[in-house]
Design a protein around this motif. Structure first.
Motif, short mmCIF file in Angstrom:
data_model
loop_
_atom_site.label_atom_id
_atom_site.label_comp_id
_atom_site.label_asym_id
_atom_site.label_seq_id
_atom_site.Cartn_x
_atom_site.Cartn_y
_atom_site.Cartn_z
N THR A 76 29.21 -3.67 -13.75
CA THR A 76 27.66 -4.21 -12.49
C THR A 76 27.82 -4.59 -11.38
O THR A 76 28.51 -5.82 -11.71
N ASP A 288 22.87 -1.42 -10.50
CA ASP A 288 22.74 -0.92 -9.53
C ASP A 288 22.06 0.10 -9.47
O ASP A 288 22.44 0.86 -8.69
N LYS A 291 20.68 0.00 -6.23
CA LYS A 291 21.47 0.59 -4.75
C LYS A 291 22.11 1.92 -4.64
O LYS A 291 22.00 2.54 -3.98
#
Length: 397
Positions: A76, A288, A291
């Motif tokens: 991560t 993540d 993202k």
């Protein structure tokens, strides 16, 4: 009163309070405070009873996803979000231990279920009042529910489970009050305006008819149920406009000119599948997910997606995106398949009903990404798993 007895009573009273406030139209801080106090009392009680405590392999299996989330921090980049996500999911680790420890303190199963029904009843009455007052708002009623109570899908999920619990009480105690509550909670769940809850309520009604209706009337009752649900779709604005979104789709893919809920959901699915293809084995890492999804949303020109940082709105895809086929697959086995098998083998109807309800809602919601879903899942998975069979009367002692 000695210390051990005080701590034991405190923990049990908090355990009774928790499902009551879970369904109420109050902030999540109330459940968080209750959970914090419950954890503290339970840990002290566990310390005092340490020598006689017994671990449950069944409940320990349910904690595995939490450790997968921890391992997912290795790959991560967004450590801050990853830690926030893990902190929200501490309930799936702690609730199994809370119930393992308090099992020795004689958990009042029936009172806990009735506490949940009471909280659901209060919220149901409030929801129906809102529905009558805002009948002609159509899709805007969905917003009213979300603003005045909380997210309608989660509220509806709570009500469907309350209906199943009320029906179980009816079978055990043969009191018509519980049959009325069953119908009342089903009606309330339909009014939330969520499509997936409407489908869950419909399936619950059909299966309940199979149990309640004499065979010679069964076909007539099922036709009647189909007719009622069809009329609701045709004439209740909040439901009608939700289902009308199907007709606005030209094909089952995201249309950047169409930002209706259904088209947006298709965009989230498409983006999630693309991210899974990029990180198939170990996923994006626990922190993540957003993202990588935002990157795909921008490529798709899905403006609402990257501005509002949408998650997949599908728990199955959520786990596979976050922790890949390996970690995500193991998590999904622990979240859904293993409890399902346990429920079948133990003939535990409440656990089976709970897992089916959660499995259906997980198709359109990442329920373990938000507080309302995580605490609901963590509490009732552990709670129902302790029921020895479908007869809650056998657990009264």
């Amino acid at each position: 009163m000695n210390t051990k007895l005080f701590v034991q009573k405190g923990a049990i009273n908090l355990l009774l309070l928790y499902p009551f406030i879970l369904t109420l139209p109050v902030g999540t801080s109330f459940t968080s405070i209750c959970f914090g106090l419950l954890t503290a009392f339970t840990l002290v009680y566990g310390y005092l009873e340490f020598k006689t405590l017994k671990l449950s392999r069944k409940l320990l299996l349910f904690t595995i996803p939490f450790f997968i989330y921890l391992l997912g921090m290795i790959n991560t980049d967004d450590i801050s979000y990853g830690l926030k996500f893990i902190s929200r999911n501490t309930t799936i680790l702690l609730f199994p231990f809370i119930f393992m420890i308090l099992k020795k303190a004689n958990i009042p199963f029936v009172l806990i279920l009735k506490s949940y029904l009471l909280g659901s009843l209060i919220s149901s009455i409030y929801l129906i009042g809102l529905f009558i007052y805002n009948f002609n708002l159509g899709l805007k009623f969905y917003v009213v529910v979300t603003m005045d109570i909380f997210h309608s899908t989660y509220l509806g999920m709570y009500f469907v489970l309350a209906a199943v619990i009320a029906l179980n009480f009816y079978f055990q105690e043969k009191k018509k009050t519980f049959l009325f509550l069953f119908l009342f909670f089903l009606f309330s769940s339909i009014l939330t305006g969520s499509r997936i809850i409407f489908i869950a309520a419909f399936l619950t009604t059909i299966f309940s008819c199979l149990y309640l209706t004499p065979k010679k009337y069964l076909y007539l009752v099922i036709i009647f149920v189909f007719s009622i649900f069809s009329l609701i779709i045709l004439f209740v604005p909040a439901i009608k406009e939700k289902f009308n979104q199907f007709s606005s789709l030209e094909k089952l893919t995201f249309d950047k000119e169409n930002y209706h809920s259904l088209s947006s959901r298709l965009a989230k699915i498409e983006a999630s599948i693309k991210v899974i293809n990029k990180f198939p084995l170990f996923g994006t890492g626990t922190g993540d997910l957003h993202k990588e999804l935002i990157t795909e949303y921008k490529k798709m020109d899905f403006t609402m997606g990257y501005k509002k940082r949408y998650n997949p709105h599908n728990q199955y895809l959520d786990n596979l995106v976050r922790n890949g086929i390996i970690g995500g697959g193991i998590s999904l086995l622990c979240f859904y398949l293993i409890p399902f098998i346990i429920a079948i083998r133990a003939k535990n109807k409440l656990l089976l009903s709970f897992i089916i309800i959660v499995s259906i809602v997980s198709i359109t919601e990442s329920i373990l990404d938000v507080h309302r879903g995580i605490v609901f899942y963590g509490f009732f998975l552990s709670f129902f798993s302790l029921l020895k069979n479908q007869n809650i009367e056998s657990n009264k002692k």
